[in-house]
Design a protein around this motif. Structure first.
Motif, PDB file in Angstrom:
ATOM      1  N   UNK A  99      45.227  31.343  26.954  1.00 45.38           N
ATOM      2  CA  UNK A  99      44.509  30.081  26.972  1.00 45.38           C
ATOM      3  C   UNK A  99      43.888  29.870  28.348  1.00 45.38           C
ATOM      4  N   UNK A 100      43.363  28.690  28.573  1.00 41.20           N
ATOM      5  CA  UNK A 100      42.590  28.480  29.785  1.00 41.20           C
ATOM      6  C   UNK A 100      43.450  28.271  31.017  1.00 41.20           C
ATOM      7  N   UNK A 101      44.758  28.251  30.814  1.00 44.89           N
ATOM      8  CA  UNK A 101      45.609  27.993  31.976  1.00 44.89           C
ATOM      9  C   UNK A 101      45.294  28.970  33.087  1.00 44.89           C
ATOM     10  N   UNK A 102      45.091  28.485  34.300  1.00 39.95           N
ATOM     11  CA  UNK A 102      44.794  29.379  35.412  1.00 39.95           C
ATOM     12  C   UNK A 102      45.971  30.235  35.802  1.00 39.95           C
ATOM     13  N   UNK A 103      47.120  29.939  35.249  1.00 39.44           N
ATOM     14  CA  UNK A 103      48.310  30.728  35.563  1.00 39.44           C
ATOM     15  C   UNK A 103      48.365  32.001  34.732  1.00 39.44           C
ATOM     16  N   UNK A 104      47.487  32.105  33.736  1.00 38.03           N
ATOM     17  CA  UNK A 104      47.398  33.337  32.961  1.00 38.03           C
ATOM     18  C   UNK A 104      46.492  34.319  33.676  1.00 38.03           C
ATOM     19  N   UNK A 105      47.000  34.898  34.753  1.00 34.11           N
ATOM     20  CA  UNK A 105      46.195  35.808  35.556  1.00 34.11           C
ATOM     21  C   UNK A 105      45.902  37.077  34.790  1.00 34.11           C
ATOM     22  N   UNK A 106      44.676  37.567  34.918  1.00 36.63           N
ATOM     23  CA  UNK A 106      44.268  38.801  34.253  1.00 36.63           C
ATOM     24  C   UNK A 106      44.420  39.977  35.208  1.00 36.63           C
ATOM     25  N   UNK A 107      45.016  41.047  34.709  1.00 39.12           N
ATOM     26  CA  UNK A 107      45.192  42.282  35.466  1.00 39.12           C
ATOM     27  C   UNK A 107      44.286  43.342  34.842  1.00 39.12           C
ATOM     28  N   UNK A 108      43.521  44.026  35.684  1.00 42.08           N
ATOM     29  CA  UNK A 108      42.513  44.954  35.197  1.00 42.08           C
ATOM     30  C   UNK A 108      42.943  46.410  35.350  1.00 42.08           C
ATOM     31  N   UNK A 109      42.511  47.217  34.390  1.00 46.24           N
ATOM     32  CA  UNK A 109      42.675  48.652  34.497  1.00 46.24           C
ATOM     33  C   UNK A 109      41.566  49.256  35.333  1.00 46.24           C
ATOM     34  N   UNK A 110      41.602  50.583  35.559  1.00 44.32           N
ATOM     35  CA  UNK A 110      40.602  51.242  36.416  1.00 44.32           C
ATOM     36  C   UNK A 110      39.234  51.379  35.776  1.00 44.32           C
ATOM     37  N   UNK A 111      39.170  51.214  34.455  1.00 45.30           N
ATOM     38  CA  UNK A 111      37.889  51.293  33.778  1.00 45.30           C
ATOM     39  C   UNK A 111      37.539  52.687  33.293  1.00 45.30           C
ATOM     40  N   UNK A 112      36.632  52.738  32.331  1.00 40.38           N
ATOM     41  CA  UNK A 112      36.045  53.988  31.841  1.00 40.38           C
ATOM     42  C   UNK A 112      34.546  53.929  32.103  1.00 40.38           C
ATOM     43  N   UNK A 113      34.069  54.900  32.852  1.00 38.98           N
ATOM     44  CA  UNK A 113      32.628  54.941  33.144  1.00 38.98           C
ATOM     45  C   UNK A 113      31.930  55.765  32.073  1.00 38.98           C
ATOM     46  N   UNK A 114      31.073  55.112  31.296  1.00 39.61           N
ATOM     47  CA  UNK A 114      30.340  55.783  30.219  1.00 39.61           C
ATOM     48  C   UNK A 114      28.893  56.004  30.645  1.00 39.61           C
ATOM     49  N   UNK A 115      28.446  57.243  30.480  1.00 40.06           N
ATOM     50  CA  UNK A 115      27.050  57.574  30.700  1.00 40.06           C
ATOM     51  C   UNK A 115      26.467  58.082  29.391  1.00 40.06           C
ATOM     52  N   UNK A 116      25.409  57.428  28.942  1.00 40.83           N
ATOM     53  CA  UNK A 116      24.735  57.828  27.698  1.00 40.83           C
ATOM     54  C   UNK A 116      23.390  58.448  28.073  1.00 40.83           C
ATOM     55  N   UNK A 117      23.203  59.714  27.691  1.00 35.85           N
ATOM     56  CA  UNK A 117      21.982  60.444  28.055  1.00 35.85           C
ATOM     57  C   UNK A 117      20.984  60.475  26.902  1.00 35.85           C
TER      58      UNK A 117
END
Lengths: 117, 115
Positions: A99-117
């Motif tokens: 929900x919108x509670x600011x206490x619900x902190x989001x933790x991010x992964x390193x990501x996947x870099x996609x390249x479409x040729x």
């Protein structure tokens, strides 16, 4: 505590091919997010899950993108068929609640870099 | 519509000097504001957040941010920059219109700290 895991880290495909990304959130986190980060822009939310249900997919291009979160843990994001403009970094994030509670902190992964040729 | 703006694509500062990365917001009601940092080939890392209370918020790695309601700003600051602070910085606001908790990000500011 292990962080958010994503795979693969990099993917190169040709347009019209399909691709899938995988995310394993932090243990116990009920909410999972997929963001798309195009070069030079901030991340944009594609879809948000609360456990295994979708709570927001308003910005997901549903004609080509799909996502699922079976059993409320891992998630996969699929693109079929890919377009050139799908080239981006796909970030997965998780939080305890959704929900919108600011206490619900989001933790991010390193990501996947996609390249479409 | 709720939004966040980072007016500078890049900020250059010499090591040891103070740094400021600017952010302005447009939201209804009281905002929940965040700063994240992204190093090359890494995910976003949380730096600090403003919820309520003291307008000066202290965060990780010596960073702080000042919430200014009258100017609708939430600028990121550090008294003495390090070369290792060079990275991409994002300001974000919690979307309170949908009750889903999603973040709305600015376009990012590249901070370059030179020795």
């Amino acid at each position: 505590e292990a962080g958010v895991a994503q795979s693969p880290r990099y993917k190169i495909i040709e347009k019209r091919q399909s691709v899938a990304f995988w995310c394993n959130p932090i243990s116990g986190h009920a909410t999972l997010y997929w963001y798309q980060q195009i070069l030079g822009q901030g991340p944009k939310l594609l879809i948000q899950f609360q456990n295994n249900g979708v709570v927001d997919d308003s910005q997901l291009p549903k004609d080509r993108f799909s996502a699922e979160r079976l059993k409320g843990v891992d998630s996969t994001l699929k693109i079929q068929p890919a377009k050139l403009e799908d080239s981006a970094v796909y970030l997965c994030a998780s939080s305890l609640g959704g929900n919108i509670s600011p206490y619900n902190e989001q933790f991010f992964g390193p990501g996947t870099r996609l390249t479409v040729l | 519509a709720q939004s966040v703006a980072q007016p500078e694509d890049q900020v250059n500062v010499a090591e040891g000097n103070p740094l400021t990365v600017k952010c302005t917001y447009s939201v209804s009601g009281n905002p929940y504001l965040f700063w994240y940092v992204q190093y090359p080939n890494r995910g976003l890392q949380f730096l600090l957040k403003y919820i309520t209370g003291d307008n000066l918020v202290k965060g990780s790695y010596g960073f702080e941010a000042e919430f200014n309601k009258s100017q609708t700003s939430f600028h990121l600051k550090k008294p003495s920059a390090l070369v290792s602070d060079s990275a991409l910085y994002f300001c974000a606001v919690r979307d309170k219109s949908s009750n889903t908790g999603k973040l709305i990000f600015g376009q990012g500011t590249t901070l370059q700290v030179k020795p």
